[in-house]
Scaffold this motif. Structure first.
Motif, PDB file in Angstrom:
ATOM      1  N   SER A  23       0.817  -1.214   0.000  1.00 55.92           N
ATOM      2  CA  SER A  23       0.000   0.000   0.000  1.00 55.92           C
ATOM      3  C   SER A  23       0.848   1.261   0.000  1.00 55.92           C
ATOM      4  O   SER A  23       0.402   2.313  -0.448  1.00 55.92           O
ATOM      5  CB  SER A  23      -0.930   0.019   1.215  1.00 55.92           C
ATOM      6  N   MET A  24       2.082   1.164   0.497  1.00 56.15           N
ATOM      7  CA  MET A  24       2.979   2.325   0.513  1.00 56.15           C
ATOM      8  C   MET A  24       4.331   1.905   1.057  1.00 56.15           C
ATOM      9  O   MET A  24       4.516   0.780   1.533  1.00 56.15           O
ATOM     10  CB  MET A  24       2.392   3.476   1.341  1.00 56.15           C
ATOM     11  N   VAL A  25       5.293   2.831   0.989  1.00 56.83           N
ATOM     12  CA  VAL A  25       6.615   2.649   1.579  1.00 56.83           C
ATOM     13  C   VAL A  25       6.724   3.616   2.756  1.00 56.83           C
ATOM     14  O   VAL A  25       6.492   4.813   2.597  1.00 56.83           O
ATOM     15  CB  VAL A  25       7.745   2.935   0.565  1.00 56.83           C
ATOM     16  N   TRP A  26       7.057   3.091   3.925  1.00 59.55           N
ATOM     17  CA  TRP A  26       7.148   3.904   5.129  1.00 59.55           C
ATOM     18  C   TRP A  26       8.485   3.663   5.821  1.00 59.55           C
ATOM     19  O   TRP A  26       9.193   2.706   5.509  1.00 59.55           O
ATOM     20  CB  TRP A  26       6.008   3.585   6.099  1.00 59.55           C
ATOM     21  N   SER A  27       8.811   4.513   6.760  1.00 63.13           N
ATOM     22  CA  SER A  27      10.071   4.370   7.480  1.00 63.13           C
ATOM     23  C   SER A  27       9.895   4.595   8.972  1.00 63.13           C
ATOM     24  O   SER A  27       9.063   5.409   9.400  1.00 63.13           O
ATOM     25  CB  SER A  27      11.115   5.361   6.970  1.00 63.13           C
ATOM     26  N   THR A  28      10.708   3.870   9.737  1.00 61.60           N
ATOM     27  CA  THR A  28      10.896   4.177  11.151  1.00 61.60           C
ATOM     28  C   THR A  28      12.105   5.105  11.230  1.00 61.60           C
ATOM     29  O   THR A  28      13.196   4.770  10.744  1.00 61.60           O
ATOM     30  CB  THR A  28      11.150   2.912  11.972  1.00 61.60           C
ATOM     31  N   VAL A  29      11.897   6.271  11.794  1.00 60.00           N
ATOM     32  CA  VAL A  29      12.942   7.289  11.928  1.00 60.00           C
ATOM     33  C   VAL A  29      12.948   7.763  13.377  1.00 60.00           C
ATOM     34  O   VAL A  29      12.192   7.267  14.199  1.00 60.00           O
ATOM     35  CB  VAL A  29      12.663   8.482  10.995  1.00 60.00           C
ATOM     36  N   TYR A  30      13.786   8.746  13.676  1.00 63.26           N
ATOM     37  CA  TYR A  30      13.592   9.422  14.955  1.00 63.26           C
ATOM     38  C   TYR A  30      13.544  10.919  14.723  1.00 63.26           C
ATOM     39  O   TYR A  30      14.011  11.424  13.691  1.00 63.26           O
ATOM     40  CB  TYR A  30      14.631   9.016  15.998  1.00 63.26           C
ATOM     41  N   ALA A  31      12.925  11.604  15.652  1.00 64.47           N
ATOM     42  CA  ALA A  31      12.720  13.040  15.506  1.00 64.47           C
ATOM     43  C   ALA A  31      12.979  13.732  16.834  1.00 64.47           C
ATOM     44  O   ALA A  31      12.975  13.103  17.905  1.00 64.47           O
ATOM     45  CB  ALA A  31      11.301  13.330  15.031  1.00 64.47           C
ATOM     46  N   TYR A  32      13.198  15.044  16.762  1.00 61.14           N
ATOM     47  CA  TYR A  32      13.414  15.841  17.962  1.00 61.14           C
ATOM     48  C   TYR A  32      12.741  17.196  17.798  1.00 61.14           C
ATOM     49  O   TYR A  32      12.353  17.586  16.688  1.00 61.14           O
ATOM     50  CB  TYR A  32      14.912  16.018  18.234  1.00 61.14           C
ATOM     51  N   ASP A  33      12.591  17.897  18.916  1.00 59.16           N
ATOM     52  CA  ASP A  33      11.995  19.229  18.933  1.00 59.16           C
ATOM     53  C   ASP A  33      13.127  20.259  18.792  1.00 59.16           C
ATOM     54  O   ASP A  33      14.018  20.330  19.640  1.00 59.16           O
ATOM     55  CB  ASP A  33      11.248  19.437  20.259  1.00 59.16           C
ATOM     56  N   THR A  34      13.098  21.018  17.719  1.00 62.14           N
ATOM     57  CA  THR A  34      14.194  21.966  17.438  1.00 62.14           C
ATOM     58  C   THR A  34      14.271  23.094  18.466  1.00 62.14           C
ATOM     59  O   THR A  34      15.302  23.766  18.571  1.00 62.14           O
ATOM     60  CB  THR A  34      14.036  22.578  16.040  1.00 62.14           C
ATOM     61  N   ASP A  73       3.239  14.652   9.580  1.00 65.50           N
ATOM     62  CA  ASP A  73       1.886  15.163   9.822  1.00 65.50           C
ATOM     63  C   ASP A  73       1.903  16.208  10.932  1.00 65.50           C
ATOM     64  O   ASP A  73       1.263  17.261  10.821  1.00 65.50           O
ATOM     65  CB  ASP A  73       0.971  13.997  10.207  1.00 65.50           C
ATOM     66  N   ALA A  74       2.666  15.948  11.991  1.00 66.90           N
ATOM     67  CA  ALA A  74       2.752  16.903  13.097  1.00 66.90           C
ATOM     68  C   ALA A  74       3.429  18.199  12.653  1.00 66.90           C
ATOM     69  O   ALA A  74       3.050  19.294  13.086  1.00 66.90           O
ATOM     70  CB  ALA A  74       3.531  16.285  14.264  1.00 66.90           C
ATOM     71  N   ILE A  75       4.420  18.070  11.772  1.00 67.87           N
ATOM     72  CA  ILE A  75       5.140  19.259  11.290  1.00 67.87           C
ATOM     73  C   ILE A  75       4.250  20.120  10.398  1.00 67.87           C
ATOM     74  O   ILE A  75       4.150  21.343  10.585  1.00 67.87           O
ATOM     75  CB  ILE A  75       6.412  18.835  10.506  1.00 67.87           C
ATOM     76  N   HIS A  76       3.588  19.494   9.429  1.00 63.26           N
ATOM     77  CA  HIS A  76       2.850  20.262   8.426  1.00 63.26           C
ATOM     78  C   HIS A  76       1.420  20.619   8.828  1.00 63.26           C
ATOM     79  O   HIS A  76       0.936  21.698   8.483  1.00 63.26           O
ATOM     80  CB  HIS A  76       2.836  19.505   7.099  1.00 63.26           C
ATOM     81  N   LYS A  77       0.767  19.748   9.563  1.00 67.52           N
ATOM     82  CA  LYS A  77      -0.625  20.021   9.926  1.00 67.52           C
ATOM     83  C   LYS A  77      -0.756  20.684  11.292  1.00 67.52           C
ATOM     84  O   LYS A  77      -1.587  21.563  11.482  1.00 67.52           O
ATOM     85  CB  LYS A  77      -1.442  18.724   9.876  1.00 67.52           C
TER      86      LYS A  77
END
Length: 351
Positions: free
Chosen positions: A128-139, A240-244
């Motif tokens: 159905s799609m290609v997804w990734s497990t990444v990590y993120a932080y609050d700038t 989604d959290a970044i853009h929406k």
């Protein structure tokens, strides 16, 4: 003449009722879908479910879960499937197909499949799609920007809690890469008892600082709440959290663990044919491209790429800038070893 007119009128009325009845019966189909919920489910509704409903009249009911086949296996044993359509991770799709838990897929319904990425279609499921497990932080929280997977494991340079999915998948791979194993050698190392020990020894170094999450929507929320300084997450949830939601988050793509997601139809599903028609509808180049409008997951068809806005392509896991040191999940490895490593992981959690 009067009788003839009455008969014609009656016939027309009957036909009209018949057509209406057939339409009503068709519209009564409700496809029961189990997905990983959150932003991905919301994107799927916009890109796939709502257009399919508009086209066919079929409705959807959704239920969230966090993967695994236990409930599907129980349904099969009871011969009472309550799901019509499943959102599956690769190792679950392989195992479910091998165990006869999924309906076969007629590849002819997908049209010309020459542009699908390698291994994106199986006998029982379609990517159905290609997804990734990444990590993120609050700038706005970290003074220095982490850039590698090693930074995720460096509590001295980057003190604070880490959010991680309560699963060994991606965690043990990351642990080995952070411990110096090249991505291309991860599964060779992990395929040995010593390699598994090495992964858990590396995880030990941050165990006391881990906050575990189980539902994908929890990952960005942990970061937003300040409960963690870095969080392992599905790339689409962070995007989604970044853009929406306009959150000041940044993704670190180093050592991203990418994979296909799959659609499968449980064996004996009550609305199996409707579910299969949906899969065919959601697997066109345009449908895959439409998903990326709502969440940053990449299409498994090459012909979808020209249909995606160029600016949006940069947010996808497969964008060249993001794809410098990726690791593809070895679905066969996890299909064969998930039970043993998960048991080891659960025991490790209690120690």
């Amino acid at each position: 003449m009067k009788t003839r007119i009455s008969l014609v009128g009656t016939t027309i009325a009957a036909c009209a009722l018949g057509v209406f009845g057939a339409a009503a019966a068709h519209a009564a189909n409700t496809i029961s879908v189990v997905t990983f919920g959150g932003a991905y489910e919301a994107a799927g509704k916009k890109a796939w479910f709502e257009p399919f409903t508009a086209k066919t009249g079929d409705q959807f009911s959704t239920e969230s879960y966090d993967g695994g086949l236990a409930k599907l296996q129980a349904m099969e044993q009871a011969k009472n499937p309550t799901w019509d359509l499943m959102d599956l991770e690769s190792n679950d799709a392989i195992t479910a197909c091998d165990e006869g838990l999924l309906e076969k897929i007629d590849k002819k319904t997908l049209g010309n499949t020459g542009d699908f990425l390698p291994n994106a279609i199986s006998d029982c499921a379609v990517a159905s799609m290609v997804w990734s497990t990444v990590y993120a932080y609050d700038t706005t929280t970290l003074k220095a920007a982490p850039t590698t997977i090693n930074d995720f494991f460096d509590l001295k340079k980057f003190p604070g809690k880490r959010g991680m999915r309560k699963s060994p998948k991606a965690a043990v791979e990351w642990a080995l890469i952070a411990d110096g194993v090249a991505p291309q050698d991860v599964y060779k190392v992990l395929g040995t008892p010593a390699g598994v020990d090495r992964a858990f020894k590396k995880l030990d170094t941050i165990k006391s600082s881990i906050v575990w999450w189980e539902a994908g929507a929890q990952a960005p929320q942990l970061l937003a709440d300040g409960a963690v300084v870095m969080v392992q997450a599905y790339n689409g949830r962070i995007d989604d959290a970044i853009h929406k939601d306009k959150k000041p988050f940044k993704i670190v793509w180093d050592a991203q663990v990418y994979d296909f997601e799959w659609w499968g139809v449980p064996k004996g599903a009550k609305h199996a044919e409707a579910a299969k028609k949906f899969i065919a509808s959601a697997s066109t180049p345009q449908a895959y491209a439409d998903l990326s409008k709502y969440i940053a997951y990449a299409p498994p068809r090459k012909n979808s790429i020209p249909l995606i806005d160029k600016a949006r392509l940069n947010d996808l896991p497969t964008a060249p800038e993001n794809f410098k040191r990726p690791l593809q999940i070895n679905a066969s490895f996890w299909a064969d070893n998930a039970d043993a490593i998960t048991k080891r992981f659960q025991n490790w959690l209690t120690q």
